[in-house]
Design a protein around this motif. Structure first.
Motif, mmCIF file in Angstrom:
data_model
loop_
_atom_site.group_PDB
_atom_site.id
_atom_site.type_symbol
_atom_site.label_atom_id
_atom_site.label_comp_id
_atom_site.label_asym_id
_atom_site.label_seq_id
_atom_site.Cartn_x
_atom_site.Cartn_y
_atom_site.Cartn_z
ATOM 1 N N ALA B 129 0.840 -1.250 -0.063
ATOM 2 C CA ALA B 129 -0.100 -0.042 0.088
ATOM 3 C C ALA B 129 0.833 1.172 -0.019
ATOM 4 N N PRO B 130 1.535 1.544 -1.215
ATOM 5 C CA PRO B 130 2.281 2.731 -1.239
ATOM 6 C C PRO B 130 1.795 4.193 -0.796
ATOM 7 N N TYR B 131 0.347 4.142 -1.286
ATOM 8 C CA TYR B 131 -0.451 5.319 -1.310
ATOM 9 C C TYR B 131 -1.453 5.083 0.122
ATOM 10 N N THR B 132 -1.722 6.361 0.638
ATOM 11 C CA THR B 132 -2.782 6.423 1.639
ATOM 12 C C THR B 132 -4.167 6.237 0.917
ATOM 13 N N ASP B 133 -4.335 6.927 -0.218
ATOM 14 C CA ASP B 133 -5.586 7.138 -0.830
ATOM 15 C C ASP B 133 -5.373 7.392 -2.115
ATOM 16 N N TYR B 134 -6.492 7.437 -2.985
ATOM 17 C CA TYR B 134 -6.216 7.528 -4.541
ATOM 18 C C TYR B 134 -7.630 8.268 -4.952
ATOM 19 N N TYR B 135 -7.192 9.037 -6.083
ATOM 20 C CA TYR B 135 -8.246 9.836 -6.430
ATOM 21 C C TYR B 135 -9.590 9.212 -7.017
ATOM 22 N N GLN B 136 -9.476 8.319 -7.840
ATOM 23 C CA GLN B 136 -10.554 7.737 -8.411
ATOM 24 C C GLN B 136 -11.420 6.799 -7.593
ATOM 25 N N ALA B 137 -12.634 6.247 -8.143
ATOM 26 C CA ALA B 137 -13.402 5.333 -7.531
ATOM 27 C C ALA B 137 -12.671 4.075 -8.082
ATOM 28 N N SER B 138 -12.862 3.041 -7.347
ATOM 29 C CA SER B 138 -12.422 1.609 -7.835
ATOM 30 C C SER B 138 -13.366 0.441 -7.053
ATOM 31 N N VAL B 139 -13.120 -0.572 -7.448
ATOM 32 C CA VAL B 139 -13.846 -1.750 -6.912
ATOM 33 C C VAL B 139 -14.027 -1.560 -5.336
ATOM 34 N N LEU B 140 -12.779 -1.367 -4.623
ATOM 35 C CA LEU B 140 -12.949 -1.225 -3.487
ATOM 36 C C LEU B 140 -13.493 0.016 -2.703
ATOM 37 N N GLU B 141 -13.536 1.067 -3.615
ATOM 38 C CA GLU B 141 -14.158 2.375 -2.956
ATOM 39 C C GLU B 141 -14.766 2.902 -4.277
ATOM 40 N N PRO B 142 -16.005 2.637 -4.193
ATOM 41 C CA PRO B 142 -16.915 2.948 -5.211
ATOM 42 C C PRO B 142 -17.187 4.600 -5.454
ATOM 43 N N ASN B 143 -16.623 5.329 -4.318
ATOM 44 C CA ASN B 143 -16.894 6.725 -4.505
ATOM 45 C C ASN B 143 -15.399 7.447 -4.938
ATOM 46 N N PRO B 144 -15.257 8.321 -5.497
ATOM 47 C CA PRO B 144 -13.920 8.974 -5.716
ATOM 48 C C PRO B 144 -13.608 9.736 -4.522
ATOM 49 N N ALA B 145 -12.324 10.297 -4.294
ATOM 50 C CA ALA B 145 -11.730 10.767 -3.137
ATOM 51 C C ALA B 145 -12.631 11.756 -2.579
ATOM 52 N N HIS B 146 -12.971 12.823 -3.281
ATOM 53 C CA HIS B 146 -13.446 14.076 -2.997
ATOM 54 C C HIS B 146 -14.711 13.934 -2.574
ATOM 55 N N ARG B 147 -15.657 12.464 -2.811
ATOM 56 C CA ARG B 147 -16.787 12.384 -2.452
ATOM 57 C C ARG B 147 -16.572 11.758 -0.961
ATOM 58 N N ARG B 148 -15.409 11.265 -0.432
ATOM 59 C CA ARG B 148 -15.391 10.427 0.665
ATOM 60 C C ARG B 148 -14.412 11.251 1.718
ATOM 61 N N THR B 149 -13.612 12.092 1.279
ATOM 62 C CA THR B 149 -12.715 12.849 2.368
ATOM 63 C C THR B 149 -12.982 14.403 2.114
ATOM 64 N N ARG B 150 -13.063 15.154 3.114
ATOM 65 C CA ARG B 150 -13.399 16.336 3.059
ATOM 66 C C ARG B 150 -11.760 17.126 2.013
ATOM 67 N N ARG B 151 -12.010 17.505 1.031
ATOM 68 C CA ARG B 151 -10.656 18.035 0.260
ATOM 69 C C ARG B 151 -10.761 19.681 0.566
ATOM 70 N N PHE B 152 -9.925 20.144 0.587
ATOM 71 C CA PHE B 152 -9.865 21.731 0.666
ATOM 72 C C PHE B 152 -8.522 22.146 0.380
ATOM 73 N N ALA B 153 -8.545 23.393 -0.059
ATOM 74 C CA ALA B 153 -7.322 24.023 -0.717
ATOM 75 C C ALA B 153 -6.382 24.330 0.496
#
Lengths: 552, 153
Positions: B129-153
């Motif tokens: 698991a080289p990365y904590t999270d990924y941008y896009q949806a996948s089989v494991l995470e049906p929602n893209p990152a911005h829908r799952r985690t609060r993203r802010f500038a």
């Protein structure tokens, strides 16, 4: 421009750690050469003829002054004091040490940059109009959609091991400066009469060994479906694209084999399952991304272009520069300036660390700190006030970035060629220089009018020779370097592929051949008729006749 | 010797691909499509280019063979089996499975990996698991990152 949030930053930071570990395993002999190759390619590292080449991603060609200063630092510290602006709006370094690449990536990550997916059989850097967001002829700013596609395609679990590289270009202007017709996917974004944002989707365009103009498979795709529709296209390509022959593996070959209608049917059938899935963009997603690309606080009481009147009269070189290198801005009182790297004697697209630092300074002084890289391998300063143009021109001229040749013969696109690239059949940089020297007169070039001359050192076509009004391709003829010349190519609206004029020429004969071609044009053109339109009217025959007329 | 990674650790393998080795006692069979019967309880071996089919989903295990690790067709096949045909059994990557690629395979729905040898299995575990999270949806995470985690500038 887009700024990283903590999520983006963490991702590129982790990328550095990940890639460093892979490099260390390779150097320790724990990762075989052929396996490391696939891993380093996904991070932009090629092993070239003389040294590794690192391609740094400049997402859709936009960077800020701090990022450009970091590139200058990399050129100085890890390379030989220069970098190369690529035809895909990226920056390449030709002399890094393989073992130092993780350190370079670390420096890049500190300024929100990386080299992810700049090579390898994956979705490459998204490209767009170098005037995106500021040009007068734009209907929709394409940048938010470029960034959405960038994020979606970064380390995509399913689409990072495609049959071949995959290039997506987006434009939102009436003049296509992004060459969308010669990309694997070309997207044209526009606003409907009812103020809805939609995309026309073209697939299967590309250059390389088999140049093809892309075909429209979907008109008016509503913006919310952008990513799911791309997912459908990529899945069809990933599953059915050829993997037995790398020269037949691009999506254009699949589209041709299935026909555009057959391909569209397959994509639509796939998309029927994906429509409305969670990757569908919401109004909130779109607004969040659009907020990154709001206009800068422009001066609301701008100077008029007339302020340049006396300066233009006094300095004809400045007048010519304003005519060729300065494009209209959507904001009154501002201009878009192209800083040409095409000075005779300098390889097209090569810029020194000193020049990079200067351009960064100018971006701060004559703009809002933003710089673009065009696919024609020039720098662009997107927000220059009229009254600053003269000062900028003087500084650019003294830094060898003031050539007033944008769109003219000497503003050629040229790949690194046999001097650097291990794929090349022939050198391209010395040829570009020989042509620039022969036609060094501004008056002559100006009289010729708009002319795209593109040079590729081999059929992989990195120099886009198929879409040059005059295209030159390096070929190997029994071990000797020869050059094939084509005419009538064009990359923008109504793109066309050049036709080969006939048997190839030795390097020393190419400049004279170009001169003959240009003389035929000057003899045959109607008043103000550009080269391309003249060629389309008169056809190949008159050119062929004169070029191959044997004086002996 | 081939080494199995399952649930993020090295495990004893109680399945065998019959083309490769004759199954010992107590070892279940993985057979190619032409020899597979839905009611047999055997695992099913598919090639990456295979068309997915709802019939396959009764198999307790589907193994997807990678002829070369850089052939991404097996990734799309896995995604389709998981997300379109709702396959819930064990999905195993076999063949030329590269230790650096498990983080792709995993997000496409694979949950076990037959590594070519123990060394590559150890490498794979060190880079799972080289990365904590990924941008896009996948089989494991049906929602893209911005829908799952609060993203802010």
């Amino acid at each position: 421009m887009y700024r990283y949030d903590s999520f983006d930053q963490k991702f590129v930071d982790e990328r550095v750690v990940h890639y460093r570990a892979q490099t260390e395993r390779y150097l320790a002999g724990e990762l075989p050469e052929d396996e490391f190759l696939q891993l380093r390619l996904r991070n932009g590292l090629y092993i070239q003829r003389l040294a590794p080449m690192l391609r740094v991603a400049v997402p859709y060609g936009i960077l800020d002054s701090r990022q450009l200063r970091t590139l200058a630092h990399i050129a100085r510290h890890y390379d030989r004091g220069y970098g190369h602006l690529s035809t895909r709006q990226n920056v390449q370094f030709n002399w890094p040490e393989l073992a130092e690449v993780p350190d370079i990536l670390q420096d890049l990550a500190e300024v929100q940059m990386h080299a992810i997916q700049t090579s390898g059989s994956c979705i490459r850097n998204i490209t767009t109009d170098q005037f995106a967001g500021v040009s007068e002829d734009e209907s929709v700013d394409p940048r938010p959609y470029c960034e959405l596609i960038r994020q979606w395609s970064t380390s995509h679990p399913e689409f990072d091991w495609l049959p071949r590289k995959f290039k997506i270009a987006v434009t939102g202007a009436s003049v296509d400066r992004a060459a969308v017709d010669v990309h694997d996917i070309g997207l044209v974004v526009f606003r409907t009469d009812s103020d809805e944002i939609q995309f026309d989707v073209k697939v299967g365009g590309g250059l390389g060994r088999t140049p093809v103009i892309g075909q429209m498979i979907r008109r008016g795709l509503p913006v919310r479906h952008l990513l799911t529709y791309l997912e459908a296209i990529l899945r069809v390509y990933n599953r059915y694209g050829r993997r037995d022959n790398k020269y037949k593996a691009r999506i254009k070959i699949l589209v041709r084999a299935m026909t555009a209608d057959g391909f569209r049917d397959k994509v639509d059938a796939e998309w029927a399952h994906l429509e409305g899935s969670p990757s569908t963009l919401t109004d909130e997603d779109l607004a969040r991304m659009q907020a990154h690309f709001q206009p800068y606080p422009y001066d609301s009481q701008p100077a008029s272009i007339d302020t340049l009147g006396s300066q233009r009269l006094e300095e004809c070189a400045f007048d010519a520069w304003v005519r060729h290198n300065v494009a209209p801005h959507k904001q009154p009182g501002y201009a878009i300036v192209t800083l040409s790297t095409k000075l005779t004697g300098v390889p097209p697209g090569d810029v020194s660390d000193v020049q990079m630092d200067l351009v960064a300074d100018w971006a701060d002084r004559y703009g809002f700190g933003e710089i673009r890289i065009s696919h024609e391998q020039n720098f662009v300063l997107p927000d220059v006030r009229f009254e600053q143009l003269f000062e900028l021109w003087q500084q650019a001229t003294s830094a060898q970035l003031g050539a007033n040749n944008v769109g003219l013969l000497s503003d050629m696109i040229c790949c690194p060629g046999g001097d650097y690239c291990s794929l090349a059949n022939a050198k391209s940089i010395p040829l570009a220089e020989a042509i620039q020297r022969k036609f060094d007169s501004y008056d002559y070039q100006h009289d010729l009018g708009p002319l795209d001359l593109n040079i590729s050192g081999c059929m992989n076509a990195c120099g886009h020779h198929h879409v040059g009004h005059i295209g030159i391709l390096g070929v190997d003829k029994k071990g000797a370097e020869f050059y094939q010349v084509s005419l009538g190519g064009h990359a923008g609206n109504g793109a066309s592929l050049g036709q080969i004029i006939g048997p190839s020429f030795s390097r020393k004969d190419v400049p004279d051949t170009i001169e003959t071609i240009l003389q035929v044009y000057l003899d045959l053109r109607h008043e103000d008729e550009p080269f391309l339109l003249c060629f389309r009217r008169v056809g190949m025959d008159p050119f062929k006749e004169r070029v191959y007329a044997n004086p002996d | 010797m081939p080494t199995l990674i399952k649930h993020d650790k090295i495990m004893e393998d109680d399945w065998a691909i019959v083309e490769v080795e004759a199954p010992a006692d107590g070892i279940r069979r993985i057979v190619p499509l032409e020899a597979w019967l839905p009611e047999s309880g055997d695992g099913l071996l598919l090639q990456g280019e295979c068309e997915p089919d709802a019939r396959y989903c009764v198999a307790p295990l589907i193994a997807i063979n990678f002829l070369v690790f850089s052939d991404g067709r097996g990734l799309s096949l896995a995604v389709l089996l998981r997300s379109r045909f709702d396959f819930t059994g064990e999905l195993r990557a076999v063949g030329d499975v590269h230790p650096d690629l498990l983080y792709y395979l995993n997000r496409c729905g694979f949950d076990s990996y037959l590594m070519p040898d123990e060394r590559s299995a150890q490498t794979a575990l060190s880079t799972l698991a080289p990365y904590t999270d990924y941008y896009q949806a996948s089989v494991l995470e049906p929602n893209p990152a911005h829908r799952r985690t609060r993203r802010f500038a």
